[in-house]
Design an enzyme around this catalytic site. Structure first.
Site, short mmCIF file in Angstrom:
data_model
loop_
_atom_site.label_atom_id
_atom_site.label_comp_id
_atom_site.label_asym_id
_atom_site.label_seq_id
_atom_site.Cartn_x
_atom_site.Cartn_y
_atom_site.Cartn_z
N ASN A 215 53.77 4.02 55.89
CA ASN A 215 52.77 4.95 56.38
C ASN A 215 52.26 4.55 57.77
O ASN A 215 52.69 5.12 58.78
CB ASN A 215 51.62 5.05 55.37
CG ASN A 215 50.71 6.23 55.64
OD1 ASN A 215 50.63 6.70 56.76
ND2 ASN A 215 50.04 6.71 54.63
N ASP A 216 51.39 3.56 57.82
CA ASP A 216 50.78 3.21 59.11
C ASP A 216 51.81 2.81 60.17
O ASP A 216 51.62 3.07 61.34
CB ASP A 216 49.77 2.09 58.90
CG ASP A 216 48.62 2.54 58.00
OD1 ASP A 216 48.27 3.73 58.07
OD2 ASP A 216 48.10 1.72 57.24
N VAL A 217 52.92 2.20 59.73
CA VAL A 217 53.90 1.71 60.71
C VAL A 217 54.73 2.83 61.33
O VAL A 217 55.53 2.59 62.22
CB VAL A 217 54.85 0.65 60.10
CG1 VAL A 217 54.07 -0.57 59.65
CG2 VAL A 217 55.66 1.22 58.96
#
Lengths: 96, 483
Positions: free
Chosen positions: B389-391
Protein backbone atom coordinates in the site's frame (compact mmCIF):
# COMPACT_ATOMS: atom_id res chain seq x y z
CA UNK A 1 43.35 -8.09 30.59
CA UNK A 2 43.59 -6.66 27.10
CA UNK A 3 45.32 -3.31 26.99
CA UNK A 4 42.78 -0.49 26.57
CA UNK A 5 44.21 0.88 23.35
CA UNK A 6 44.69 -2.55 21.86
CA UNK A 7 41.01 -3.18 22.51
CA UNK A 8 40.19 0.12 20.86
CA UNK A 9 42.18 -0.92 17.77
CA UNK A 10 40.38 -4.26 17.62
CA UNK A 11 37.09 -2.42 17.96
CA UNK A 12 37.93 0.03 15.19
CA UNK A 13 39.12 -2.61 12.72
CA UNK A 14 36.18 -4.90 13.42
CA UNK A 15 33.78 -1.99 12.93
CA UNK A 16 35.23 -1.23 9.50
CA UNK A 17 35.11 -4.91 8.60
CA UNK A 18 31.45 -5.07 9.53
CA UNK A 19 30.57 -2.04 7.47
CA UNK A 20 32.56 -3.21 4.45
CA UNK A 21 31.06 -6.69 4.52
CA UNK A 22 27.50 -5.49 4.44
CA UNK A 23 28.11 -2.76 1.88
CA UNK A 24 28.25 -5.37 -0.85
CA UNK A 25 25.23 -7.39 0.10
CA UNK A 26 22.31 -7.32 -2.38
CA UNK A 27 18.96 -6.28 -0.92
CA UNK A 28 17.52 -9.76 -1.45
CA UNK A 29 19.93 -11.08 1.15
CA UNK A 30 19.31 -8.40 3.75
CA UNK A 31 16.94 -10.52 5.81
CA UNK A 32 19.14 -13.62 5.85
CA UNK A 33 22.11 -11.38 6.58
CA UNK A 34 20.40 -9.70 9.49
CA UNK A 35 19.43 -13.14 10.70
CA UNK A 36 22.98 -14.40 10.11
CA UNK A 37 24.56 -11.56 12.03
CA UNK A 38 21.97 -12.21 14.71
CA UNK A 39 23.36 -15.74 14.88
CA UNK A 40 26.96 -14.53 15.04
CA UNK A 41 26.38 -12.48 18.18
CA UNK A 42 25.21 -15.73 19.72
CA UNK A 43 28.94 -16.10 20.51
CA UNK A 44 27.89 -14.31 23.70
CA UNK A 45 27.21 -17.89 24.85
CA UNK A 46 30.96 -18.34 25.32
CA UNK A 47 31.13 -15.36 27.69
CA UNK A 48 28.13 -16.60 29.63
CA UNK A 49 29.64 -20.10 29.94
CA UNK A 50 32.85 -18.68 31.37
CA UNK A 51 30.87 -16.52 33.79
CA UNK A 52 28.80 -19.48 34.95
CA UNK A 53 31.95 -21.59 35.41
CA UNK A 54 33.33 -18.88 37.70
CA UNK A 55 30.14 -18.59 39.74
CA UNK A 56 30.29 -19.65 43.37
CA UNK A 57 27.22 -17.99 44.92
CA UNK A 58 23.59 -19.01 44.25
CA UNK A 59 22.94 -15.55 42.80
CA UNK A 60 25.93 -15.80 40.48
CA UNK A 61 24.91 -19.27 39.38
CA UNK A 62 21.35 -18.14 38.67
CA UNK A 63 22.46 -15.17 36.61
CA UNK A 64 25.10 -17.23 34.80
CA UNK A 65 22.59 -19.96 34.08
CA UNK A 66 20.13 -17.46 32.60
CA UNK A 67 22.94 -16.03 30.50
CA UNK A 68 23.96 -19.45 29.17
CA UNK A 69 20.39 -20.48 28.36
CA UNK A 70 19.63 -17.20 26.57
CA UNK A 71 22.94 -17.19 24.70
CA UNK A 72 22.46 -20.80 23.59
CA UNK A 73 18.95 -19.93 22.43
CA UNK A 74 20.29 -17.01 20.42
CA UNK A 75 22.93 -19.17 18.74
CA UNK A 76 20.76 -22.22 18.04
CA UNK A 77 17.64 -20.35 16.95
CA UNK A 78 19.63 -17.86 14.88
CA UNK A 79 21.38 -20.67 13.06
CA UNK A 80 18.30 -22.73 12.22
CA UNK A 81 16.31 -19.77 10.99
CA UNK A 82 19.14 -18.39 8.83
CA UNK A 83 19.97 -21.75 7.35
CA UNK A 84 16.34 -22.37 6.46
CA UNK A 85 16.08 -19.01 4.72
CA UNK A 86 19.29 -19.41 2.75
CA UNK A 87 18.39 -22.91 1.71
CA UNK A 88 15.57 -21.46 -0.35
CA UNK A 89 17.59 -19.10 -2.49
CA UNK A 90 17.99 -20.70 -5.85
CA UNK A 91 18.57 -19.24 -9.28
CA UNK A 92 16.38 -20.29 -12.18
CA UNK A 93 19.39 -22.20 -13.54
CA UNK A 94 19.52 -24.44 -10.48
CA UNK A 95 16.08 -25.78 -11.18
CA UNK A 96 15.53 -29.01 -12.95
CA UNK B 1 49.77 -27.35 35.16
CA UNK B 2 51.30 -27.67 31.74
CA UNK B 3 48.20 -29.37 30.40
CA UNK B 4 46.05 -26.59 31.76
CA UNK B 5 48.15 -23.97 30.01
CA UNK B 6 47.94 -25.96 26.83
CA UNK B 7 44.16 -26.20 27.10
CA UNK B 8 43.93 -22.45 27.51
CA UNK B 9 46.19 -21.98 24.51
CA UNK B 10 44.00 -24.31 22.45
CA UNK B 11 40.91 -22.43 23.57
CA UNK B 12 42.41 -19.09 22.58
CA UNK B 13 43.46 -20.47 19.19
CA UNK B 14 39.94 -21.82 18.72
CA UNK B 15 38.44 -18.39 19.49
CA UNK B 16 40.71 -16.90 16.87
CA UNK B 17 39.62 -19.53 14.37
CA UNK B 18 35.98 -18.85 15.24
CA UNK B 19 36.41 -15.11 14.67
CA UNK B 20 37.94 -15.77 11.24
CA UNK B 21 35.14 -18.20 10.36
CA UNK B 22 32.49 -15.65 11.42
CA UNK B 23 33.92 -12.92 9.22
CA UNK B 24 34.37 -15.26 6.24
CA UNK B 25 30.90 -16.66 6.83
CA UNK B 26 29.22 -13.26 6.84
CA UNK B 27 31.19 -12.29 3.77
CA UNK B 28 29.97 -15.37 1.94
CA UNK B 29 26.42 -14.45 2.84
CA UNK B 30 26.92 -11.44 0.59
CA UNK B 31 26.22 -13.51 -2.51
CA UNK B 32 23.22 -15.76 -3.11
CA UNK B 33 25.54 -18.40 -4.58
CA UNK B 34 27.73 -18.84 -1.51
CA UNK B 35 25.31 -17.70 1.19
CA UNK B 36 24.40 -21.19 2.32
CA UNK B 37 28.05 -22.14 2.78
CA UNK B 38 28.55 -18.90 4.68
CA UNK B 39 26.10 -19.73 7.44
CA UNK B 40 27.43 -23.28 7.71
CA UNK B 41 30.93 -21.85 8.10
CA UNK B 42 29.82 -19.44 10.81
CA UNK B 43 28.04 -22.37 12.45
CA UNK B 44 31.26 -24.38 12.54
CA UNK B 45 32.95 -21.37 14.14
CA UNK B 46 30.30 -21.32 16.84
CA UNK B 47 30.65 -25.03 17.61
CA UNK B 48 34.47 -24.75 17.74
CA UNK B 49 34.28 -21.77 20.11
CA UNK B 50 31.73 -23.48 22.37
CA UNK B 51 33.70 -26.72 22.62
CA UNK B 52 36.91 -24.81 23.29
CA UNK B 53 35.20 -23.02 26.16
CA UNK B 54 34.72 -26.33 27.97
CA UNK B 55 38.50 -26.62 27.93
CA UNK B 56 39.02 -23.37 29.86
CA UNK B 57 36.16 -23.70 32.28
CA UNK B 58 37.90 -26.73 33.77
CA UNK B 59 34.71 -28.57 34.58
CA UNK B 60 33.42 -26.00 37.09
CA UNK B 61 29.62 -26.02 37.24
CA UNK B 62 29.69 -28.24 34.18
CA UNK B 63 26.27 -29.70 34.97
CA UNK B 64 24.70 -26.26 35.14
CA UNK B 65 26.43 -25.19 31.93
CA UNK B 66 25.23 -28.24 30.04
CA UNK B 67 21.71 -27.87 31.42
CA UNK B 68 21.66 -24.19 30.43
CA UNK B 69 22.79 -25.02 26.90
CA UNK B 70 20.19 -27.77 26.60
CA UNK B 71 17.41 -25.49 27.84
CA UNK B 72 18.51 -22.81 25.40
CA UNK B 73 19.16 -24.98 22.36
CA UNK B 74 16.44 -27.63 22.28
CA UNK B 75 13.26 -25.50 22.23
CA UNK B 76 14.65 -22.79 19.95
CA UNK B 77 16.04 -25.36 17.52
CA UNK B 78 12.74 -27.22 17.29
CA UNK B 79 10.75 -24.00 17.08
CA UNK B 80 13.05 -22.51 14.47
CA UNK B 81 12.72 -25.65 12.37
CA UNK B 82 8.97 -25.62 12.14
CA UNK B 83 8.03 -21.94 12.18
CA UNK B 84 6.42 -20.62 8.98
CA UNK B 85 8.56 -18.51 6.68
CA UNK B 86 6.16 -15.60 7.09
CA UNK B 87 6.93 -15.57 10.80
CA UNK B 88 10.67 -15.21 10.35
CA UNK B 89 10.87 -11.52 11.34
CA UNK B 90 9.49 -12.12 14.80
CA UNK B 91 11.76 -15.13 15.28
CA UNK B 92 14.81 -13.03 14.45
CA UNK B 93 13.55 -10.43 16.93
CA UNK B 94 13.09 -13.05 19.63
CA UNK B 95 16.49 -14.70 19.18
CA UNK B 96 18.10 -11.29 19.10
CA UNK B 97 16.40 -10.44 22.37
CA UNK B 98 17.88 -13.60 23.89
CA UNK B 99 21.36 -12.51 22.85
CA UNK B 100 20.82 -9.10 24.40
CA UNK B 101 19.59 -10.75 27.58
CA UNK B 102 22.63 -12.99 27.69
CA UNK B 103 24.97 -9.99 27.34
CA UNK B 104 23.03 -8.20 30.09
CA UNK B 105 23.31 -11.30 32.30
CA UNK B 106 27.09 -11.29 31.86
CA UNK B 107 27.13 -7.63 32.85
CA UNK B 108 24.98 -8.35 35.89
CA UNK B 109 27.22 -11.24 36.86
CA UNK B 110 30.35 -9.10 36.67
CA UNK B 111 28.75 -6.27 38.62
CA UNK B 112 27.45 -8.53 41.40
CA UNK B 113 30.88 -10.16 41.57
CA UNK B 114 32.32 -6.80 42.57
CA UNK B 115 29.92 -6.63 45.53
CA UNK B 116 31.47 -9.79 47.05
CA UNK B 117 33.43 -8.85 50.11
CA UNK B 118 37.15 -8.80 49.44
CA UNK B 119 36.79 -8.72 45.69
CA UNK B 120 39.26 -6.26 44.18
CA UNK B 121 37.69 -3.28 42.44
CA UNK B 122 38.35 -3.52 38.68
CA UNK B 123 39.41 -0.46 36.70
CA UNK B 124 36.72 2.11 36.03
CA UNK B 125 36.80 1.39 32.28
CA UNK B 126 35.89 -2.24 32.94
CA UNK B 127 32.95 -1.32 35.19
CA UNK B 128 31.92 1.31 32.67
CA UNK B 129 31.83 -1.15 29.79
CA UNK B 130 30.06 -3.76 31.90
CA UNK B 131 27.42 -1.14 32.72
CA UNK B 132 27.14 0.08 29.12
CA UNK B 133 26.87 -3.46 27.76
CA UNK B 134 24.22 -4.24 30.38
CA UNK B 135 22.21 -1.15 29.53
CA UNK B 136 22.26 -1.83 25.80
CA UNK B 137 21.70 -5.56 26.21
CA UNK B 138 18.74 -5.03 28.55
CA UNK B 139 17.09 -2.51 26.26
CA UNK B 140 17.65 -4.80 23.30
CA UNK B 141 16.16 -7.75 25.17
CA UNK B 142 12.88 -6.24 26.34
CA UNK B 143 12.57 -4.13 23.19
CA UNK B 144 12.98 -7.20 20.99
CA UNK B 145 10.41 -9.10 23.02
CA UNK B 146 7.89 -6.31 22.46
CA UNK B 147 8.79 -6.28 18.76
CA UNK B 148 8.23 -10.04 18.67
CA UNK B 149 4.86 -9.74 20.43
CA UNK B 150 3.72 -7.05 18.02
CA UNK B 151 4.80 -8.88 14.88
CA UNK B 152 3.34 -12.11 16.16
CA UNK B 153 0.00 -10.38 16.61
CA UNK B 154 0.04 -10.91 20.37
CA UNK B 155 -0.13 -7.24 21.11
CA UNK B 156 -2.24 -4.49 19.65
CA UNK B 157 -0.49 -2.13 17.32
CA UNK B 158 0.60 0.91 19.23
CA UNK B 159 0.36 2.07 22.75
CA UNK B 160 0.38 5.77 23.41
CA UNK B 161 -0.26 8.01 26.35
CA UNK B 162 0.17 11.75 26.82
CA UNK B 163 3.66 12.82 27.76
CA UNK B 164 5.00 9.44 26.71
CA UNK B 165 8.19 10.76 25.20
CA UNK B 166 9.01 12.84 28.24
CA UNK B 167 8.28 9.87 30.49
CA UNK B 168 10.47 7.55 28.39
CA UNK B 169 13.24 10.08 28.39
CA UNK B 170 13.07 10.35 32.18
CA UNK B 171 13.31 6.56 32.54
CA UNK B 172 16.32 6.47 30.24
CA UNK B 173 17.92 9.37 32.08
CA UNK B 174 17.34 7.59 35.40
CA UNK B 175 18.91 4.40 34.01
CA UNK B 176 21.94 6.37 32.85
CA UNK B 177 22.27 8.11 36.21
CA UNK B 178 22.10 4.75 37.99
CA UNK B 179 24.72 3.40 35.60
CA UNK B 180 27.02 6.37 36.18
CA UNK B 181 26.58 5.95 39.93
CA UNK B 182 27.72 2.34 39.60
CA UNK B 183 30.82 3.43 37.72
CA UNK B 184 31.80 6.53 39.64
CA UNK B 185 30.31 6.10 43.09
CA UNK B 186 29.86 2.62 44.41
CA UNK B 187 28.76 -0.81 43.25
CA UNK B 188 25.87 -1.63 45.58
CA UNK B 189 23.48 -4.55 45.05
CA UNK B 190 20.36 -2.37 45.34
CA UNK B 191 21.81 0.04 42.80
CA UNK B 192 22.52 -2.80 40.38
CA UNK B 193 18.94 -4.00 40.71
CA UNK B 194 17.54 -0.49 40.21
CA UNK B 195 19.77 0.03 37.19
CA UNK B 196 18.60 -3.17 35.50
CA UNK B 197 14.96 -2.51 36.31
CA UNK B 198 15.18 0.91 34.66
CA UNK B 199 17.07 -0.39 31.62
CA UNK B 200 14.64 -3.27 31.08
CA UNK B 201 11.67 -0.92 31.50
CA UNK B 202 13.09 1.52 28.98
CA UNK B 203 13.37 -1.21 26.34
CA UNK B 204 9.66 -1.94 26.73
CA UNK B 205 8.62 1.70 26.82
CA UNK B 206 10.60 2.78 23.76
CA UNK B 207 9.20 -0.04 21.61
CA UNK B 208 5.54 0.22 22.68
CA UNK B 209 4.65 3.26 20.57
CA UNK B 210 6.37 1.97 17.42
CA UNK B 211 4.08 0.46 14.80
CA UNK B 212 4.46 -2.67 12.73
CA UNK B 213 5.64 -0.99 9.52
CA UNK B 214 8.64 0.47 11.29
CA UNK B 215 9.64 -2.88 12.76
CA UNK B 216 12.25 -3.72 10.09
CA UNK B 217 14.24 -0.70 11.17
CA UNK B 218 13.70 -1.39 14.85
CA UNK B 219 14.72 -5.06 14.69
CA UNK B 220 17.80 -4.14 12.71
CA UNK B 221 18.65 -1.51 15.31
CA UNK B 222 18.22 -3.96 18.20
CA UNK B 223 20.36 -6.46 16.31
CA UNK B 224 23.14 -3.87 16.07
CA UNK B 225 22.69 -2.99 19.74
CA UNK B 226 23.00 -6.60 20.86
CA UNK B 227 26.19 -6.84 18.84
CA UNK B 228 27.61 -3.83 20.66
CA UNK B 229 26.53 -5.17 24.05
CA UNK B 230 28.30 -8.44 23.28
CA UNK B 231 31.44 -6.55 22.25
CA UNK B 232 31.48 -4.55 25.51
CA UNK B 233 30.94 -7.60 27.67
CA UNK B 234 33.67 -9.31 25.62
CA UNK B 235 36.07 -6.63 26.80
CA UNK B 236 34.95 -7.13 30.39
CA UNK B 237 35.35 -10.90 30.12
CA UNK B 238 38.63 -10.51 28.23
CA UNK B 239 37.57 -12.58 25.21
CA UNK B 240 38.65 -10.95 21.92
CA UNK B 241 36.34 -13.22 19.87
CA UNK B 242 33.35 -11.58 21.55
CA UNK B 243 34.75 -8.12 20.90
CA UNK B 244 35.32 -8.88 17.21
CA UNK B 245 32.09 -10.76 16.50
CA UNK B 246 30.04 -8.24 18.48
CA UNK B 247 31.62 -5.24 16.83
CA UNK B 248 31.28 -6.65 13.31
CA UNK B 249 27.59 -7.26 13.95
CA UNK B 250 27.20 -3.87 15.62
CA UNK B 251 28.74 -2.03 12.66
CA UNK B 252 26.99 -4.10 9.99
CA UNK B 253 23.68 -3.73 11.81
CA UNK B 254 24.07 0.01 12.20
CA UNK B 255 24.82 0.36 8.51
CA UNK B 256 21.87 -1.85 7.58
CA UNK B 257 19.61 0.19 9.86
CA UNK B 258 20.69 3.38 8.11
CA UNK B 259 20.06 1.83 4.68
CA UNK B 260 16.57 0.86 5.73
CA UNK B 261 15.75 4.19 7.32
CA UNK B 262 16.96 5.88 4.14
CA UNK B 263 14.75 3.65 2.03
CA UNK B 264 11.78 4.84 4.07
CA UNK B 265 13.03 8.41 3.95
CA UNK B 266 12.67 8.62 7.69
CA UNK B 267 15.51 9.47 10.03
CA UNK B 268 16.07 6.78 12.65
CA UNK B 269 15.04 9.29 15.29
CA UNK B 270 11.75 9.66 13.41
CA UNK B 271 11.12 5.94 13.61
CA UNK B 272 11.87 5.87 17.32
CA UNK B 273 10.21 9.05 18.47
CA UNK B 274 7.31 9.78 16.18
CA UNK B 275 4.46 7.80 14.76
CA UNK B 276 3.26 7.32 11.27
CA UNK B 277 -0.15 8.85 10.81
CA UNK B 278 0.38 11.12 13.76
CA UNK B 279 0.78 14.16 11.52
CA UNK B 280 -1.46 15.37 8.73
CA UNK B 281 -3.39 12.89 6.68
CA UNK B 282 -2.60 14.48 3.35
CA UNK B 283 -4.89 15.96 0.73
CA UNK B 284 -8.24 14.37 0.14
CA UNK B 285 -8.33 12.42 -3.09
CA UNK B 286 -10.91 13.09 -5.74
CA UNK B 287 -12.51 10.27 -7.68
CA UNK B 288 -13.54 6.82 -6.63
CA UNK B 289 -12.08 3.38 -6.30
CA UNK B 290 -13.15 1.14 -9.14
CA UNK B 291 -13.50 -2.53 -8.48
CA UNK B 292 -12.99 -5.39 -10.89
CA UNK B 293 -14.06 -9.03 -10.97
CA UNK B 294 -11.48 -11.81 -11.18
CA UNK B 295 -12.69 -12.80 -14.65
CA UNK B 296 -12.10 -9.30 -16.04
CA UNK B 297 -8.76 -9.04 -14.28
CA UNK B 298 -7.74 -12.33 -15.87
CA UNK B 299 -8.69 -10.92 -19.28
CA UNK B 300 -6.45 -7.94 -18.71
CA UNK B 301 -3.61 -10.28 -17.83
CA UNK B 302 -4.34 -12.45 -20.85
CA UNK B 303 -3.90 -9.48 -23.15
CA UNK B 304 -0.78 -8.15 -21.48
CA UNK B 305 2.75 -8.78 -22.69
CA UNK B 306 4.53 -7.59 -19.62
CA UNK B 307 3.34 -8.04 -16.05
CA UNK B 308 5.03 -6.72 -12.92
CA UNK B 309 3.95 -8.10 -9.57
CA UNK B 310 4.36 -5.90 -6.49
CA UNK B 311 4.03 -7.88 -3.25
CA UNK B 312 3.68 -6.36 0.20
CA UNK B 313 3.03 -7.38 3.75
CA UNK B 314 -0.53 -8.37 2.82
CA UNK B 315 0.86 -11.20 0.72
CA UNK B 316 2.68 -12.52 3.77
CA UNK B 317 -0.45 -12.27 5.92
CA UNK B 318 -2.49 -14.12 3.31
CA UNK B 319 0.31 -16.69 2.81
CA UNK B 320 -0.31 -16.09 -0.89
CA UNK B 321 3.27 -16.43 -2.15
CA UNK B 322 2.84 -19.97 -3.51
CA UNK B 323 -0.34 -19.12 -5.37
CA UNK B 324 1.17 -15.94 -6.74
CA UNK B 325 4.09 -17.92 -8.13
CA UNK B 326 1.66 -20.43 -9.62
CA UNK B 327 -0.13 -17.53 -11.32
CA UNK B 328 3.20 -16.16 -12.56
CA UNK B 329 4.16 -19.52 -13.97
CA UNK B 330 0.86 -19.68 -15.85
CA UNK B 331 1.57 -16.22 -17.27
CA UNK B 332 5.15 -17.11 -18.21
CA UNK B 333 3.88 -20.25 -19.92
CA UNK B 334 1.51 -18.06 -21.95
CA UNK B 335 4.57 -16.18 -23.22
CA UNK B 336 4.38 -13.12 -20.99
CA UNK B 337 7.26 -11.37 -19.32
CA UNK B 338 6.78 -11.49 -15.55
CA UNK B 339 8.85 -9.68 -12.95
CA UNK B 340 8.58 -9.07 -9.26
CA UNK B 341 9.22 -5.57 -7.92
CA UNK B 342 10.39 -5.32 -4.35
CA UNK B 343 10.38 -2.17 -2.32
CA UNK B 344 13.30 -2.12 0.14
CA UNK B 345 10.99 -1.95 3.15
CA UNK B 346 8.09 -4.03 1.85
CA UNK B 347 7.03 -6.42 4.57
CA UNK B 348 8.39 -6.42 8.06
CA UNK B 349 12.10 -6.88 7.41
CA UNK B 350 14.43 -5.81 4.63
CA UNK B 351 14.21 -8.48 1.97
CA UNK B 352 11.21 -10.07 3.71
CA UNK B 353 9.38 -10.40 0.38
CA UNK B 354 12.43 -11.97 -1.24
CA UNK B 355 12.48 -14.66 1.40
CA UNK B 356 8.80 -15.44 0.91
CA UNK B 357 9.09 -15.52 -2.87
CA UNK B 358 12.16 -17.71 -2.59
CA UNK B 359 10.19 -20.04 -0.34
CA UNK B 360 7.54 -20.32 -3.04
CA UNK B 361 10.27 -21.16 -5.55
CA UNK B 362 10.55 -17.89 -7.46
CA UNK B 363 14.06 -17.74 -8.97
CA UNK B 364 15.89 -14.68 -7.70
CA UNK B 365 16.68 -13.41 -11.18
CA UNK B 366 12.99 -12.61 -11.69
CA UNK B 367 13.03 -10.39 -8.62
CA UNK B 368 14.05 -6.78 -9.12
CA UNK B 369 14.98 -4.03 -6.67
CA UNK B 370 13.20 -0.70 -6.69
CA UNK B 371 15.85 1.26 -8.58
CA UNK B 372 16.13 -1.36 -11.32
CA UNK B 373 12.44 -1.87 -11.87
CA UNK B 374 11.11 1.68 -11.59
CA UNK B 375 11.91 2.72 -15.19
CA UNK B 376 10.20 -0.46 -16.41
CA UNK B 377 6.72 0.39 -15.16
CA UNK B 378 6.26 2.69 -18.16
CA UNK B 379 6.48 -0.31 -20.49
CA UNK B 380 4.44 -2.55 -18.26
CA UNK B 381 0.96 -3.55 -19.41
CA UNK B 382 -0.43 -4.73 -16.11
CA UNK B 383 0.99 -4.24 -12.65
CA UNK B 384 -0.46 -6.46 -9.92
CA UNK B 385 -0.22 -5.00 -6.44
CA UNK B 386 -0.83 -7.59 -3.78
CA UNK B 387 -0.91 -6.51 -0.18
CA UNK B 388 1.31 -3.47 -0.71
CA UNK B 389 0.00 0.00 0.00
CA UNK B 390 2.14 2.88 1.24
CA UNK B 391 5.16 1.81 -0.84
CA UNK B 392 3.19 2.35 -4.06
CA UNK B 393 1.37 5.54 -3.05
CA UNK B 394 2.20 8.33 -5.53
CA UNK B 395 1.27 10.88 -2.86
CA UNK B 396 4.81 10.33 -1.59
CA UNK B 397 5.92 12.20 -4.70
CA UNK B 398 3.16 14.68 -5.30
CA UNK B 399 1.51 15.66 -2.04
CA UNK B 400 3.68 17.71 0.27
CA UNK B 401 1.19 17.52 3.10
CA UNK B 402 1.23 13.73 3.12
CA UNK B 403 3.02 12.10 6.07
CA UNK B 404 4.89 9.85 3.65
CA UNK B 405 5.95 12.70 1.33
CA UNK B 406 9.52 12.09 0.15
CA UNK B 407 9.57 8.35 0.71
CA UNK B 408 10.88 6.56 -2.39
CA UNK B 409 8.13 4.47 -3.93
CA UNK B 410 7.62 1.96 -6.68
CA UNK B 411 6.25 3.83 -9.71
CA UNK B 412 3.33 1.48 -10.20
CA UNK B 413 1.26 4.50 -11.18
CA UNK B 414 3.21 4.62 -14.48
CA UNK B 415 1.93 1.22 -15.50
CA UNK B 416 -0.73 1.11 -18.25
CA UNK B 417 -3.10 -0.84 -16.05
CA UNK B 418 -2.94 -1.69 -12.39
CA UNK B 419 -4.79 -4.41 -10.53
CA UNK B 420 -4.75 -4.04 -6.78
CA UNK B 421 -5.60 -7.17 -4.82
CA UNK B 422 -6.88 -6.08 -1.46
CA UNK B 423 -9.14 -7.45 1.21
CA UNK B 424 -11.13 -4.31 1.87
CA UNK B 425 -11.19 -0.57 1.50
CA UNK B 426 -8.98 0.15 4.51
CA UNK B 427 -5.93 2.37 4.41
CA UNK B 428 -2.34 1.19 4.75
CA UNK B 429 -0.23 1.24 7.85
CA UNK B 430 0.36 4.97 7.59
CA UNK B 431 -3.39 5.46 7.79
CA UNK B 432 -3.55 7.56 4.64
CA UNK B 433 -5.51 7.17 1.45
CA UNK B 434 -3.60 5.83 -1.51
CA UNK B 435 -3.92 7.96 -4.66
CA UNK B 436 -2.96 4.98 -6.78
CA UNK B 437 -6.18 3.22 -5.81
CA UNK B 438 -8.18 6.14 -7.21
CA UNK B 439 -6.28 6.40 -10.50
CA UNK B 440 -8.28 5.98 -13.70
CA UNK B 441 -6.34 2.94 -14.82
CA UNK B 442 -6.43 1.17 -11.47
CA UNK B 443 -8.91 -1.58 -10.64
CA UNK B 444 -9.37 -3.09 -7.23
CA UNK B 445 -9.92 -6.78 -6.87
CA UNK B 446 -11.39 -7.22 -3.43
CA UNK B 447 -10.39 -10.63 -2.18
CA UNK B 448 -8.02 -12.48 0.07
CA UNK B 449 -4.64 -12.66 -1.68
CA UNK B 450 -4.55 -16.42 -1.93
CA UNK B 451 -8.16 -16.65 -3.05
CA UNK B 452 -7.66 -13.93 -5.67
CA UNK B 453 -4.62 -15.65 -7.13
CA UNK B 454 -6.54 -18.89 -7.26
CA UNK B 455 -9.43 -17.26 -9.10
CA UNK B 456 -7.07 -15.59 -11.56
CA UNK B 457 -5.36 -18.89 -12.30
CA UNK B 458 -8.61 -20.68 -13.04
CA UNK B 459 -10.05 -17.76 -15.03
CA UNK B 460 -6.85 -17.61 -17.06
CA UNK B 461 -7.13 -21.33 -17.77
CA UNK B 462 -10.72 -20.77 -18.82
CA UNK B 463 -9.73 -18.04 -21.25
CA UNK B 464 -6.96 -20.10 -22.77
CA UNK B 465 -9.14 -23.18 -23.01
CA UNK B 466 -12.28 -21.49 -24.25
CA UNK B 467 -10.65 -19.00 -26.56
CA UNK B 468 -11.42 -16.07 -24.36
CA UNK B 469 -14.71 -14.92 -23.05
CA UNK B 470 -15.70 -11.41 -24.02
CA UNK B 471 -12.44 -9.94 -22.99
CA UNK B 472 -12.47 -6.68 -25.01
CA UNK B 473 -15.87 -5.98 -23.56
CA UNK B 474 -14.59 -6.54 -20.07
CA UNK B 475 -11.85 -4.07 -20.64
CA UNK B 476 -14.15 -1.44 -22.06
CA UNK B 477 -16.55 -1.84 -19.22
CA UNK B 478 -13.74 -1.35 -16.78
CA UNK B 479 -12.63 1.88 -18.39
CA UNK B 480 -16.18 3.18 -18.60
CA UNK B 481 -16.68 2.52 -14.95
CA UNK B 482 -13.66 4.66 -14.30
CA UNK B 483 -15.41 7.89 -15.32
Amino acid sequence: MIDGFLALYIFMLAAFTGKEIIGRVPVILHTPLMSGSNFVHGIVLVGAMIALAEATTPLGMTIGFIGVALGAGNAAGGYVVTERMLEMFKSSKDKK
Amino acid sequence: MATEEMLIWIAKASYFLAAVLFILGIKRMASPVTARKGIVQAGIGMVVATLATFAITGGHNIGLILAGIAIGVIPTWLWGKKVAMTDMPQMVALFNGMGGGSAAAIGAFELFKITDPGHPLPPMVTIGLAVLGSLIGSVSMTGSIIAWAKLDGRMDKRFNFPGQQVFNFLILAAAIVAGLALVAWNVQPWLIVAFFALALAFGILMTLPIGGADMPVVISLFNALTGLAVAFEGYVMNIPALIIAGTVVGAAGTFLTQLMAKAMNRPISGVLFSNFGGGGSGEAIAGSQKSIEASDAASLLYMADKVIIVPGYGMAVAQAQHKIWELSQALIKAGKEVKFAIHPVAGRMPGHMNVLLAEAGVPYDLIADMDDINPEFKTCDVAIVIGANDVVNPAAKTDKSSPIYGMPILNVVDSRQTIVIKRGKGTGFAGIENALFYADNTRLLYADGKEAANQLISELKGIEGGGGRARPQACVRGVDGGG
